[in-house]
Design an enzyme around this catalytic site. Structure first.
Site, PDB file in Angstrom:
ATOM      1  N   GLU A 106       1.013  -1.227   0.013  1.00 30.53           N
ATOM      2  CA  GLU A 106       0.037   0.142  -0.013  1.00 30.53           C
ATOM      3  C   GLU A 106       0.821   1.191  -0.011  1.00 30.53           C
ATOM      4  OE1 GLU A 106      -3.746   0.455   0.424  1.00 30.53           O
ATOM      5  OE2 GLU A 106      -2.864   2.138  -0.573  1.00 30.53           O
ATOM      6  N   ASP A 145       1.190   4.092  -3.019  1.00 28.60           N
ATOM      7  CA  ASP A 145       0.974   5.397  -2.772  1.00 28.60           C
ATOM      8  C   ASP A 145       2.234   6.255  -3.016  1.00 28.60           C
ATOM      9  OD1 ASP A 145      -1.525   4.445  -1.968  1.00 28.60           O
ATOM     10  OD2 ASP A 145      -1.249   4.831   0.138  1.00 28.60           O
ATOM     11  N   SER A 152      -7.203   1.624  -4.052  1.00 27.41           N
ATOM     12  CA  SER A 152      -5.937   1.976  -3.768  1.00 27.41           C
ATOM     13  C   SER A 152      -5.122   2.533  -4.535  1.00 27.41           C
ATOM     14  CB  SER A 152      -5.173   1.011  -2.620  1.00 27.41           C
ATOM     15  OG  SER A 152      -5.742   0.977  -1.448  1.00 27.41           O
ATOM     16  N   ASP A 195     -17.803   9.529 -18.937  1.00 32.33           N
ATOM     17  CA  ASP A 195     -18.617   8.757 -18.454  1.00 32.33           C
ATOM     18  C   ASP A 195     -18.093   7.062 -18.671  1.00 32.33           C
ATOM     19  OD1 ASP A 195     -20.881   7.990 -17.092  1.00 32.33           O
ATOM     20  OD2 ASP A 195     -22.309   8.421 -18.848  1.00 32.33           O
ATOM     21  N   VAL A 196     -18.674   6.405 -17.658  1.00 32.83           N
ATOM     22  CA  VAL A 196     -18.239   5.211 -17.837  1.00 32.83           C
ATOM     23  C   VAL A 196     -19.607   4.353 -17.799  1.00 32.83           C
ATOM     24  CG1 VAL A 196     -17.439   3.067 -16.451  1.00 32.83           C
ATOM     25  CG2 VAL A 196     -16.172   5.161 -16.224  1.00 32.83           C
ATOM     26  N   GLY A 249     -28.489   4.368 -19.344  1.00 32.42           N
ATOM     27  CA  GLY A 249     -29.470   3.617 -20.415  1.00 32.42           C
ATOM     28  C   GLY A 249     -30.471   4.123 -20.931  1.00 32.42           C
ATOM     29  N   ASP A 256     -31.564   8.235 -23.108  1.00 32.69           N
ATOM     30  CA  ASP A 256     -30.951   9.387 -23.634  1.00 32.69           C
ATOM     31  C   ASP A 256     -32.102  10.226 -24.332  1.00 32.69           C
ATOM     32  OD1 ASP A 256     -28.403  10.115 -26.194  1.00 32.69           O
ATOM     33  OD2 ASP A 256     -29.305  11.431 -24.583  1.00 32.69           O
TER      34      ASP A 256
END
Ligand SMILES: *[C@@H]1O[C@H](CO)[C@@H](O)[C@H](O)[C@H]1NC(C)=O
Ligand SMILES: *[C@@H]1O[C@H](CO)[C@@H](O)[C@H](O)[C@H]1NC(C)=O
Ligand SMILES: *[C@@H]1O[C@H](CO)[C@@H](O)[C@H](O)[C@H]1NC(C)=O
Ligand SMILES: *[C@@H]1O[C@H](CO)[C@@H](O)[C@H](O)[C@H]1NC(C)=O
Ligand SMILES: *[C@@H]1O[C@H](CO)[C@@H](O)[C@H](O)[C@H]1NC(C)=O
Ligand SMILES: *[C@@H]1O[C@H](CO)[C@@H](O)[C@H](O)[C@H]1NC(C)=O
Ligand SMILES: *[C@@H]1O[C@H](CO)[C@@H](O)[C@H](O)[C@H]1NC(C)=O
Ligand SMILES: *[C@@H]1O[C@H](CO)[C@@H](O)[C@H](O)[C@H]1NC(C)=O
Ligand SMILES: *[C@@H]1O[C@H](CO)[C@@H](O)[C@H](O)[C@H]1NC(C)=O
Ligand SMILES: *[C@@H]1O[C@H](CO)[C@@H](O)[C@H](O)[C@H]1NC(C)=O
Ligand SMILES: *[C@@H]1O[C@H](CO)[C@@H](O)[C@H](O)[C@H]1NC(C)=O
Ligand SMILES: *[C@@H]1O[C@H](CO)[C@@H](O)[C@H](O)[C@H]1NC(C)=O
Length: 564
Positions: free
Chosen positions: A264, A268, A459, A501-502, A521, A523
């Protein structure tokens, strides 16, 4: 009035007794939290160090303005007097801990604390680690202090050891490689060059040295400078390989170079030094075993600094329900204070989908993570693949402690309309939704004890986005503009245009079910301005937030003219 007080006080002295204080239960647990067993009563004569959080004078003012901090959080003089009088009656003296005077500390033997607070301090053993800790399942405070004393710690929040960092190895998720002829092409892993490509992050050095980034580390998670040097030699041959982090100790935290290097802490430091080119990085090593206290001490320490780092990347967390609500609120308000001081506080959203910090298939309701549920931090989720989709471990959901802040109410309402009855009853429909955005979080290459290893988890995402913010701050400072500070109101308005956007993927849920889906979904009316905003924001608050960042578009969104 004065006279009556004086008489009462003399009476007390003459009789050698205290006026009875009526106590009211203040915080209580039904039982010791999972993982702990009650072992025995605490020794009556052992001395506790307790911290008293005096009620802050004007938290709503702080939140309204996120500005000019201490004026809002200093306790009122009535609160100071009320608490000091109570302590004085009990021969206790306090020392002030925080710059605003809103935290004070006392030392008191268990026996006396049990009477003072109608508590039952006992020894609890954490079963897995064997670590013992002194806590109580409940305590009371005098009714006349209810308006003056928010909470006392440590009492009902247990110090769950932070056991898991990011996971070693490759994720089991399908790898959607489509990267021929990009800097991501060479390996099936993520490295700084690939992230620079994906998010348009410049490799040019910071212009100045005033933008700073802090990377806290807790519970003996340590970074290794030799590994960092090797990392830079492999992945940033264009940088001076001696570039390293500065070290800051809190509570006797250390920076040893010969024991137990942590994945970790290496992740970082390597991905902040390696992405935020030449931005000064401070590794903030916090001593002690009690994680919520370490969070608190870190925040108090940073608030006391003249110029704290303008970005904090924190990849640690907790299940929200394990932190007492009062302590959680208090910590969250401390993050608001940091935001008001111009610091962006970022936390990874957790690695258990909707089941908490870690996967827990036996959950019966969704478990939000802390501090991601705090509306004053920016919570970073994780993506995988090309094009990027939600990583299934990406923590996300709705806080049970905090209601939805205004800045995200439109985005989240739209998501909820789309969600319909999916997951009804499993989450708090009016809660603060997180994460706020996401970056790649899978198959990052790090150097660990001299060897290249792969690692995944949110992380990976927090240092990636933190580096982007630090580089933006560098350019803002150079242009004579203020740094970004508290990010969320910006992200949910102008920032949307700088996020991608994902639209695929979901996170894991309880049992074998799924959590929340990332999807656009519908539009319906693309030419309607507000609907376009909705389109960008509607889906991802619960797994990948608003989407992934783009440095160049962010530069425009923050008002920096792009010179490229
Ligand atoms: C206090 O806790 C001890 C265990 O530490 C227990 O044996 C005792 O019954 C408790 N006392 C009360 C009054 O609940
Ligand atoms: C709290 O701060 C706000 C904003 O500055 C101010 O309008 C309000 O009067 C303050 N309230 C108190 C009780 O001081
Ligand atoms: C406080 O301390 C004084 C002096 O040591 C002692 O006489 C008195 O009994 C103490 N009072 C209480 C409430 O403990
Ligand atoms: C792969 O990337 C190329 C170039 O960006 C794109 O044209 C193509 O559609 C992508 N293929 C897939 C399967 O995503
Ligand atoms: C790919 O790897 C080769 C050696 O394996 C190296 O020469 C080349 O520079 C790398 N390309 C990129 C884009 O990293
Ligand atoms: C920061 O930059 C300024 C101007 O470029 C320089 O004078 C100063 O020495 C630098 N400070 C540090 C600590 O590197
Ligand atoms: C730090 O170390 C000093 C000296 O050993 C000790 O007195 C002090 O209590 C320690 N502080 C903390 C917060 O552990
Ligand atoms: C960390 O760095 C030192 C050199 O500073 C090196 O000897 C050691 O092997 C590294 N790894 C660990 C696990 O300490
Ligand atoms: C290093 O790790 C070993 C094995 O996990 C552990 O026993 C030891 O206490 C650790 N050392 C420190 C200083 O944390
Ligand atoms: C997993 O969830 C169950 C049900 O909520 C809970 O009892 C258990 O303590 C959790 N396990 C962990 C390790 O948090
Ligand atoms: C609702 O859940 C189903 C699977 O049970 C999933 O296919 C669908 O995409 C979900 N809808 C939303 C908006 O999350
Ligand atoms: C999940 O599915 C697997 C295989 O279908 C099954 O063995 C397991 O019992 C299921 N777990 C839960 C919690 O439903």
């Amino acid at each position: 009035m004065f006279l009556a007080l004086f008489v009462a006080a003399s009476l007390v002295q003459a009789l050698g007794t205290r006026p009875p204080r009526v106590l009211q239960q203040h915080e209580v647990l039904g039982d010791a939290p999972a993982g702990y067993v009650l072992t025995r009563p605490a020794l009556p004569e052992s001395v506790l160090t307790l911290r008293l959080a005096l009620t802050q004078s004007n938290i709503s003012g702080l939140i309204d303005e996120l500005y000019d901090v201490e004026e809002f959080v200093s306790p009122l003089s009535e609160s100071i007097t009320a608490v000091q009088t109570w302590l004085g009656e009990n021969n206790l003296t306090s020392s002030v801990l925080s710059p605003a005077g809103d935290w004070v500390e006392i030392q008191v033997p268990v026996e006396e604390a049990n009477t003072l607070l109608d508590a039952n301090f006992s020894i609890f053993t954490h079963t897995d680690s064997g670590i013992q800790t002194t806590r109580t399942l409940g305590y009371s405070i005098p009714t006349d202090l209810l308006d003056h004393l928010d909470l006392i710690h440590p009492t009902v929040t247990f110090p769950h050891p932070y056991e898991n960092g990011p996971k070693m190895g490759r994720s089991t998720m399908d790898w959607l490689l489509n990267t021929t002829s990009t800097p991501c092409a060479n390996s099936s892993s993520i490295d700084p060059a690939c992230l620079q490509y994906l998010y348009n992050i410049p490799s040019t050095p910071a212009v100045g040295n005033s933008s700073k980034l802090g990377v806290p580390a807790y519970v003996n998670f340590w970074a290794n400078r030799t590994d960092l040097k090797t990392f830079l030699e492999i992945y940033r041959p264009d940088m001076n390989p001696s570039t390293t982090y500065a070290f800051q100790s809190i509570d006797n935290g250390t920076d040893p170079q010969n024991v137990n290097v942590s994945s970790e802490a290496n992740l970082d430091t390597q991905y902040t030094v390696g992405l935020a080119t030449d931005v000064p990085i401070t590794f903030i090593s916090v001593g002690g075993f009690d994680f919520p206290e370490a969070l608190l001490n870190t925040a108090i320490f940073l608030l006391a600094q003249q110029s704290p780092p303008q970005v904090i990347s924190d990849s640690y967390g907790y299940d929200e329900n394990l932190v007492s609500q009062k302590l959680a609120y208090r910590l969250c308000n401390t993050y608001a204070q940091l935001g008001a001081r111009g610091t962006s506080v970022l936390f990874g959203s957790g690695d258990g989908g909707v089941t908490g910090l870690y996967p827990n298939s036996s959950c019966t309701g969704f478990v939000p993570t802390f501090p991601s549920g705090c509306p004053f931090v920016t919570s970073i989720g994780g993506t995988v693949g090309f094009p990027q989709q939600a990583a299934n471990f990406s923590g996300g959901g709705f806080s049970n402690y905090w209601g939805r802040p205004d800045y995200q109410s439109d985005a989240v309402s739209a998501y909820l309309r789309l969600l319909g009855n999916n997951n009804t009853g499993m989450y708090n429909i009016s809660g603060r939704a997180f994460p706020d955005l996401a970056t790649y979080a899978v198959d990052f290459e790090i150097v660990l004890d001299g060897e290249v290893r792969q690692i995944y988890g949110t992380s990976c995402a927090s240092p990636t986005f933190a580096s982007i913010v630090a580089l933006l701050n560098d350019q803002l400072i150079a242009a004579g503009k203020p740094v970004l500070g508290f990010l969320n109101p910006f992200l949910y308005t102008k920032g949307v245009s700088a996020l991608t956007d994902v639209v695929a993927g979901y996170n894991i849920g309880c049992g074998n079910s799924t959590g929340f889906y990332a999807t656009v979904g519908w539009d319906p009316v693309r030419n309607n301005r507000s609907t376009i905003l909705e389109l960008y924001t509607l889906t991802l608050a619960q797994v990948t937030g608003l989407g992934t960042p783009d440095f160049v578009r962010l530069k425009n969104a923050v008002g920096l003219v792009d010179e490229e």
